[in-house]
Enzyme design. Structure first.
Site, PDB file in Angstrom:
ATOM      1  N   LYS A   1      -6.722  44.674 -49.123  1.00  0.00           N
ATOM      2  CA  LYS A   1      -5.733  43.755 -48.559  1.00  0.00           C
ATOM      3  C   LYS A   1      -6.320  42.428 -48.046  1.00  0.00           C
ATOM      4  O   LYS A   1      -5.636  41.418 -48.052  1.00  0.00           O
ATOM      5  CB  LYS A   1      -4.959  44.435 -47.422  1.00  0.00           C
ATOM      6  CG  LYS A   1      -3.950  45.472 -47.900  1.00  0.00           C
ATOM      7  CD  LYS A   1      -3.107  45.987 -46.746  1.00  0.00           C
ATOM      8  CE  LYS A   1      -2.158  47.071 -47.228  1.00  0.00           C
ATOM      9  NZ  LYS A   1      -1.215  47.507 -46.192  1.00  0.00           N
TER      10      LYS A   1
ATOM     11  N   ASN B   1      -0.414  42.215 -48.923  1.00  0.00           N
ATOM     12  CA  ASN B   1      -0.062  43.512 -49.527  1.00  0.00           C
ATOM     13  C   ASN B   1       0.803  43.320 -50.780  1.00  0.00           C
ATOM     14  O   ASN B   1       1.183  44.302 -51.415  1.00  0.00           O
ATOM     15  CB  ASN B   1       0.666  44.419 -48.520  1.00  0.00           C
ATOM     16  CG  ASN B   1       2.125  44.038 -48.351  1.00  0.00           C
ATOM     17  OD1 ASN B   1       2.465  42.860 -48.381  1.00  0.00           O
ATOM     18  ND2 ASN B   1       2.996  45.027 -48.198  1.00  0.00           N
TER      19      ASN B   1
ATOM     20  N   ASP C   1       4.343  43.897 -44.927  1.00  0.00           N
ATOM     21  CA  ASP C   1       4.229  45.016 -43.978  1.00  0.00           C
ATOM     22  C   ASP C   1       4.869  44.663 -42.632  1.00  0.00           C
ATOM     23  O   ASP C   1       5.654  45.440 -42.080  1.00  0.00           O
ATOM     24  CB  ASP C   1       2.755  45.384 -43.740  1.00  0.00           C
ATOM     25  CG  ASP C   1       2.124  46.080 -44.936  1.00  0.00           C
ATOM     26  OD1 ASP C   1       2.847  46.797 -45.653  1.00  0.00           O
ATOM     27  OD2 ASP C   1       0.915  45.906 -45.148  1.00  0.00           O
TER      28      ASP C   1
END
Ligand code: ATR
Length: 274
Positions: free
Chosen positions: A70, A91, A106
């Protein structure tokens, strides 16, 4: 499942390991439901550089990026969305005509799961943990005007994240010493197989509290069970997972994500894994 043809578009998740990823079931169900000629596959990758080159070479339409790539993937992309830049992790990658753009859904996923149930503006949100998940969630919630408090077992790591966000830090041992309207567990405490573990003393849970867990296996963690018994509003980890996926789907397709279909697909996959 879509009928594969020469025009079928490919989407992917890059990570290592990806064997237990629920994203393929979730996104393929969404593609099928919306009649989109696309498939989503999981790739266990050793080298982020090669994966990103493959995205360009194969015109992969978009990708989810997961542990351990990430952060690393950021310098390989053509453009980074400002929120992902602030969080310091990507992400989601969108391939827009050969230009790869990185996003972080996220934090947006956590925020959306919470705003379904509670107003965030000026509420005290205690985030348990200070890892990558905590970072994304904390930045997402701060954008919505919540008063974020970081609470972590190790002081150094927790303080570092709190300082970076300019928010308060408390060690986990002091969790019941400050007011908290909303509690978000971003640690792995309570995850299968340690399903009886709970990250906070039950005595701190009170009826006006909203408690969200990002652990979704099991769906109702020991923390959520205790919170429910004490009258809190509870939000399971699947909500955030599905929302982060829904934001990905919408970035890739510009079509509204079928939330229920996606949630059911993950539920089905979770049942199969048991
Ligand atoms: P991720 O990037 O997925 O968030 P991580 O970087 O490993 O995962 O972070 C895990 C977080 O859960 C950390 O904040 C960790 O606390 P420490 O910084 O003290 O290690 C927290 N954590 C993990 N196991 C825990 C436990 N048994 N009790 C309390 N906190 C725990």
């Amino acid at each position: 499942m879509t009928q594969i043809s020469p025009s079928t578009k490919l989407f992917a998740v890059f990570g290592n390991p990806v064997g237990h990823s629920m994203s393929p079931q979730m996104h393929n169900a969404a593609f099928a439901y919306q009649g989109i000629d696309a498939v989503y596959l999981a790739f266990a990758v050793d080298d982020a550089v090669k994966a990103i080159l493959a995205m360009k070479a194969l015109s992969i339409g978009g990708a989810s990026v997961t542990i351990p790539f990430k952060e690393e993937v950021m310098e390989l992309l053509d453009e980074i969305d400002p929120l992902a830049q602030r969080i310091g992790a990507v992400n989601t990658v969108l391939n827009r005509n050969g230009r790869l753009i990185g996003y972080n859904t996220d934090g947006m996923g956590a925020t959306q799961a919470l705003t379904d149930k509670v107003i965030l503006q000026n509420r005290s949100v205690c985030i348990l943990g200070a890892g990558g998940a905590a970072r994304s969630v904390a930045y997402g919630l701060r954008e919505k005007g919540a008063h974020v408090i970081i609470c972590n077992r190790s002081v150094d790591r927790g303080k570092k994240l709190a300082d970076e966000l300019s928010v308060s830090f408390y060690p986990l041992s002091a969790i019941d010493s400050f007011p908290c309207d909303i509690l978000v567990n971003t640690t792995s405490v309570g995850m299968l197989p340690n399903v009886l573990d709970i990250p906070v003393p039950e005595s701190m849970l009170h009826p006006n509290m909203v408690v969200m867990d990002i652990v979704y296996n099991p769906l109702k963690t020991a923390l959520l069970k205790a919170a429910e018994i004490r009258g809190c509003t509870i939000i399971d980890g699947l909500s955030m997972f599905v929302y982060q996926g829904a934001f990905q789907f919408e970035l890739w397709t510009q079509i509204q994500a079928p939330l229920e279909v996606m949630r059911n697909a993950v539920l089905q996959a979770l049942t199969k894994h048991k």
